[in-house]
Design a protein around this motif. Structure first.
Motif, mmCIF file in Angstrom:
data_model
loop_
_atom_site.group_PDB
_atom_site.id
_atom_site.type_symbol
_atom_site.label_atom_id
_atom_site.label_comp_id
_atom_site.label_asym_id
_atom_site.label_seq_id
_atom_site.Cartn_x
_atom_site.Cartn_y
_atom_site.Cartn_z
ATOM 1 N N LEU A 9 -111.453 -59.276 123.781
ATOM 2 C CA LEU A 9 -110.272 -60.126 124.030
ATOM 3 C C LEU A 9 -109.834 -61.025 122.755
ATOM 4 O O LEU A 9 -108.443 -61.289 122.550
ATOM 5 C CB LEU A 9 -110.380 -61.161 124.938
ATOM 6 C CG LEU A 9 -110.784 -60.833 126.243
ATOM 7 C CD1 LEU A 9 -110.921 -61.935 127.367
ATOM 8 C CD2 LEU A 9 -109.623 -59.742 126.810
ATOM 9 N N ARG A 10 -110.518 -60.846 121.538
ATOM 10 C CA ARG A 10 -110.269 -61.498 120.243
ATOM 11 C C ARG A 10 -108.643 -61.155 119.762
ATOM 12 O O ARG A 10 -107.859 -61.750 119.685
ATOM 13 C CB ARG A 10 -111.204 -61.522 119.364
ATOM 14 C CG ARG A 10 -111.088 -62.043 118.006
ATOM 15 C CD ARG A 10 -112.327 -62.103 117.071
ATOM 16 N NE ARG A 10 -111.805 -62.620 115.770
ATOM 17 C CZ ARG A 10 -111.898 -61.860 114.924
ATOM 18 N NH1 ARG A 10 -112.467 -60.675 114.890
ATOM 19 N NH2 ARG A 10 -111.712 -62.292 113.434
ATOM 20 N N ARG A 13 -105.851 -61.754 122.006
ATOM 21 C CA ARG A 13 -105.286 -63.184 122.039
ATOM 22 C C ARG A 13 -104.104 -63.133 120.922
ATOM 23 O O ARG A 13 -103.062 -63.746 120.897
ATOM 24 C CB ARG A 13 -106.521 -63.861 121.445
ATOM 25 C CG ARG A 13 -106.993 -64.605 122.943
ATOM 26 C CD ARG A 13 -107.956 -65.739 122.487
ATOM 27 N NE ARG A 13 -108.786 -65.980 123.974
ATOM 28 C CZ ARG A 13 -109.688 -65.187 124.402
ATOM 29 N NH1 ARG A 13 -110.293 -64.265 123.538
ATOM 30 N NH2 ARG A 13 -110.190 -65.483 125.378
ATOM 31 N N GLY A 16 -101.035 -61.028 121.712
ATOM 32 C CA GLY A 16 -100.560 -61.831 122.808
ATOM 33 C C GLY A 16 -99.630 -62.926 122.206
ATOM 34 O O GLY A 16 -98.718 -63.287 122.683
ATOM 35 N N ALA A 17 -100.298 -63.629 121.573
ATOM 36 C CA ALA A 17 -99.556 -64.973 120.813
ATOM 37 C C ALA A 17 -98.250 -64.620 120.147
ATOM 38 O O ALA A 17 -97.355 -65.253 120.171
ATOM 39 C CB ALA A 17 -100.716 -65.703 120.033
ATOM 40 N N ALA A 81 -100.869 -62.595 128.295
ATOM 41 C CA ALA A 81 -100.803 -63.269 126.962
ATOM 42 C C ALA A 81 -101.272 -64.818 127.203
ATOM 43 O O ALA A 81 -102.061 -65.324 126.350
ATOM 44 C CB ALA A 81 -99.826 -63.096 126.161
ATOM 45 N N LEU A 84 -104.705 -65.328 128.250
ATOM 46 C CA LEU A 84 -105.458 -65.375 127.227
ATOM 47 C C LEU A 84 -105.710 -66.355 126.380
ATOM 48 O O LEU A 84 -106.932 -66.836 125.691
ATOM 49 C CB LEU A 84 -105.507 -64.022 126.287
ATOM 50 C CG LEU A 84 -105.757 -62.726 127.047
ATOM 51 C CD1 LEU A 84 -105.114 -61.451 126.180
ATOM 52 C CD2 LEU A 84 -107.313 -62.573 127.425
ATOM 53 N N LEU A 85 -104.587 -67.169 126.128
ATOM 54 C CA LEU A 85 -104.571 -68.295 125.161
ATOM 55 C C LEU A 85 -105.004 -69.400 125.951
ATOM 56 O O LEU A 85 -105.711 -70.361 125.287
ATOM 57 C CB LEU A 85 -103.110 -68.608 124.717
ATOM 58 C CG LEU A 85 -102.393 -67.507 123.947
ATOM 59 C CD1 LEU A 85 -100.973 -67.806 123.756
ATOM 60 C CD2 LEU A 85 -103.307 -67.444 122.732
ATOM 61 N N PRO A 88 -109.473 -69.555 126.042
ATOM 62 C CA PRO A 88 -110.105 -68.994 124.726
ATOM 63 C C PRO A 88 -111.696 -68.832 124.662
ATOM 64 O O PRO A 88 -112.045 -67.971 123.706
ATOM 65 C CB PRO A 88 -109.634 -70.186 123.792
ATOM 66 C CG PRO A 88 -109.803 -71.516 124.563
ATOM 67 C CD PRO A 88 -109.202 -70.868 125.871
ATOM 68 N N GLU A 91 -114.925 -64.136 125.804
ATOM 69 C CA GLU A 91 -115.002 -62.981 124.924
ATOM 70 C C GLU A 91 -114.522 -61.564 125.108
ATOM 71 O O GLU A 91 -113.951 -60.865 124.389
ATOM 72 C CB GLU A 91 -116.254 -62.949 124.029
ATOM 73 C CG GLU A 91 -116.638 -64.458 123.599
ATOM 74 C CD GLU A 91 -117.786 -64.467 122.821
ATOM 75 O OE1 GLU A 91 -118.489 -63.392 122.787
ATOM 76 O OE2 GLU A 91 -118.173 -65.483 122.344
#
Length: 118
Positions: A9-10, A13, A16-17, A81, A84-85, A88, A91
């Motif tokens: 997911l790193r 993230r 997505g941001a 997104a 995911l934020l 945090p 992982e």
């Protein structure tokens, strides 16, 4: 062959941001500049991702109906997104292998109906 795929997911993230930030900025500026779809330009047939720029920009600006009708997957992308934020520390996630192909098929059928091809 396993039935699930581990997704890290790193990097998602950050992507997505960036997607939500650009979509929100595009929605606030009322920009109509988008990327043309090469498949649609060459054949007249929309790809599964047609309408995603409009959908993400509309969703990030709070125009949910516009986002839905442009491409429902844009709403899903913005929600994922933001999730995911919001989480945090997670992982990775195990995703069933059928999810991505099924989503692409759904998105393409939606676009074919939207453009009156089906």
């Amino acid at each position: 062959m396993t039935a699930v795929q581990r997704v890290e997911l790193r990097d998602l993230r950050f992507a997505g941001a960036a997607m939500v930030a650009v979509g929100a900025a595009r929605g606030v500026s009322h920009s109509s500049i988008g990327l043309p779809c090469p498949l649609r330009a060459l054949t007249g047939i929309p790809c599964p991702l047609c309408g995603m720029t409009t959908s993400v920009s509309a969703a990030a600006s709070g125009h949910i109906a516009t986002a839905f009708f442009a491409n429902p997957a844009g709403l899903v992308a913005v929600v994922v997104a933001l999730a995911l934020l919001a989480v945090p520390r997670r992982e990775s996630v195990d995703l069933p292998r059928w999810v991505v192909p099924a989503a692409l098929v759904f998105m393409w059928v939606w676009e074919l109906f939207r453009f009156g091809i089906l």
